[in-house]
Design an enzyme around this catalytic site. Sequence first.
Site, PDB file in Angstrom:
ATOM      1  N   CYS B 414       1.988 -18.007  -7.941  1.00  0.00           N
ATOM      2  CA  CYS B 414       1.327 -16.896  -8.249  1.00  0.00           C
ATOM      3  C   CYS B 414      -0.105 -17.116  -8.279  1.00  0.00           C
ATOM      4  CB  CYS B 414       1.530 -16.922  -9.790  1.00  0.00           C
ATOM      5  SG  CYS B 414       3.333 -16.535 -10.033  1.00  0.00           S
ATOM      6  N   CYS B 575     -13.600 -20.212   2.574  1.00  0.00           N
ATOM      7  CA  CYS B 575     -12.631 -19.535   1.797  1.00  0.00           C
ATOM      8  C   CYS B 575     -12.363 -19.640   0.360  1.00  0.00           C
ATOM      9  CB  CYS B 575     -11.152 -19.796   2.329  1.00  0.00           C
ATOM     10  SG  CYS B 575     -10.699 -21.429   1.998  1.00  0.00           S
TER      11      CYS B 575
END
Lengths: 95, 617
Positions: B414, B575
């Site tokens: 998740c 990132c």
Amino acid sequence: MRLSIEFSGGLELLFGKKKQHSVEVDKKEIVLRDLLQWIKENLLKERPELFLSQQTVRPGILVLINDCDWELMGGLDYKVEDKDELVFISTLHGG
Amino acid sequence: MDRRFIPDLNPRAFGPDTQTGGWASNSAIEAPGLYEPRKARRIDMGGLFPPRDTVMSALPRLSPCRPALVERMARMESCILVVKDREVRLSNGCNKISRFERPSDCQSIPENSPPLLQKTILLRQEAQQRTTSRVTLCEPIEMSNEAPGARDLTAKQRRKQRDLYFQLQLLCRGNSKIDMADHQEAITRLTEENNALKKRVAELEALLDLKKEDDSSRAIVPDSSSVDTLNNAEISRYGRQLIMPEIGMQGQKKIKKSSVLIIGAGGLGSPVSLYLAGAGIGRIGILDFDTVEASNLHRQVIHKESSVGIPKAISAGRAIREFNSLVKVEEHVTAFTTDNALGLVSRYDIIVDATDNVATRYLINDACVLSNKPLVSAAALRMDGQVTVYHHNGGPCYRCLYPSPPPAETVTDCSNGGVLGVVPGIVGCIQALEVIKIAAGTGESMSQKLLLFDGMSPRYTMVKLRPRNKECAVCGDSPSVTGLIDYKSFCGSSYDDKPCTRSILDASLSVSCEDYVAHLKGGEEFVLLDVREPVQYDICSLPQSKNVSLHDMKRDPAIITDMISDKDKKVFCLCRRGNDSQSAVKFMKELGYTNVFNISGGLSSWSKDIDPNFPVY
């Protein structure tokens, strides 16, 4: 033969983010083992190792044939029939 | 008083800050109008008076009963400001009275207006605005050194002053309907309520003593709270499900007698535990090692904002108790591991897998098979959910379906894949239904069936699964797994879905955020390549960065080679956490780029080390 092939649980990301594919396979008879290769050559867009491993689907993918676990239908040796609905689903782990 | 629930009452928010000489404030609320004597030699009347609007809006609400309280505070404070009839003076008895230098500002104050304290005005304002979390207050007031200020108060006086302030604040906050003008009335009423409550507590304590005596004699004569029958409170509470033939008295008794261990108090565990408590499951164990984070709340609806930072098991346990005091709750603030798994599972009748990672799922499965307990399992990610029951009624176990774990790189959690809060809510509810059916011994269980929920389409598909696999490593006829194993190495992943940092690059190819900032100042030309997915880039990004996701770059290298034609150009890859950027550097090296670097730790490090205002998601 005409087949409905679906990828879900995140597998669709390997197939151009498209879940449902309605395909025409130009063969009279095909077993699932060969159909997997056909899918790899015709539908798969990237990273084949995340779909197939050692001539079958990689661990963690459940294959359903007409809403039934493929183990109940003969697994890789299942003879695919016209209008079959095949679902490849990646198991989820989140919660 | 439990301060945790009234964060604004942090004394630091109100005390004089000895280091800065000003008044300390915390983030929740600016220091209200307590003022600090400064070194100014004369009273600057321009900055002394609160904005006229503030005074005017507060004036009509004053009542004669308030000055008493206010005066009391004034005595303690010795530096409270009193405004009366255009005159400003100190309320501590100091005779220094100065005329207001801008009388026009006060002209419309009625001649007979009662004494007015700036602090009370501010409190009034705050009471009015208590729905907003931040209250803007007027500027600090400068006082002459001639007046004895808060600095001169003894520690005892300061404490008393703070306590009084707390009382005032509580009065304002406790009930937004209390008009400040009705303070006296409110105090009287609260005192009465308090006395009544004390009386009630004493009565209940007496009852409890009686009950304890009763309990000791109950060993012989079972009473109505025995596990085998339902007492009146239970009959009326569960009446609506009791009258269903599918449940009935017998079913409800079975539900009451059953115990369930919920592993994971997250997105799935939230609805499961609430609905199981609602249905009257006799004993509920809730296990989680983790603490509540703000990013959990969108789906883990059992936790509240005030629970952020406390263990999930404790938070969930508290919610269950508040919800249904008739059920017994057991909180387990621990990870589910090979060491405690069998002991825990053996104490419950039904096990709920509401976890978030592969290793724990195999561990739970094996523990359930070895202890012969039914396992109700669900998972959710993005818009998809899956529910099934393992090792029940001849159905398969998790290993029958998935003999080998998926390669770690194919697992999305998740935290990386995202999830819409209601999706685990939906599948968690179905999970709770399955538990209740097994507990009550009613209906057809989802054993040997798998429910697939696709929230996007939307579709619920029920598929038929294989039966138990006789060759299965753990539940087969001659199992090879007869005790728990090392599931972390079996799955190549850990017992949680916490973000981890991989290191696949040579250290010389990585720079820290600080190094990058230094480079930025150096003036050399470079490209900052943000390799996150566009949906994440949309949330936040660094200036000058260009977005090409790792995924797109690998799919079509031409995107990169077209964008950066000079293979020797300096490129920094960035990132979210510094994992994908390493892969990007590696990939670009393969494309022939010679001067590519990874920014270690990605944007989460950027937020931690460089810019605390940069959002973290």
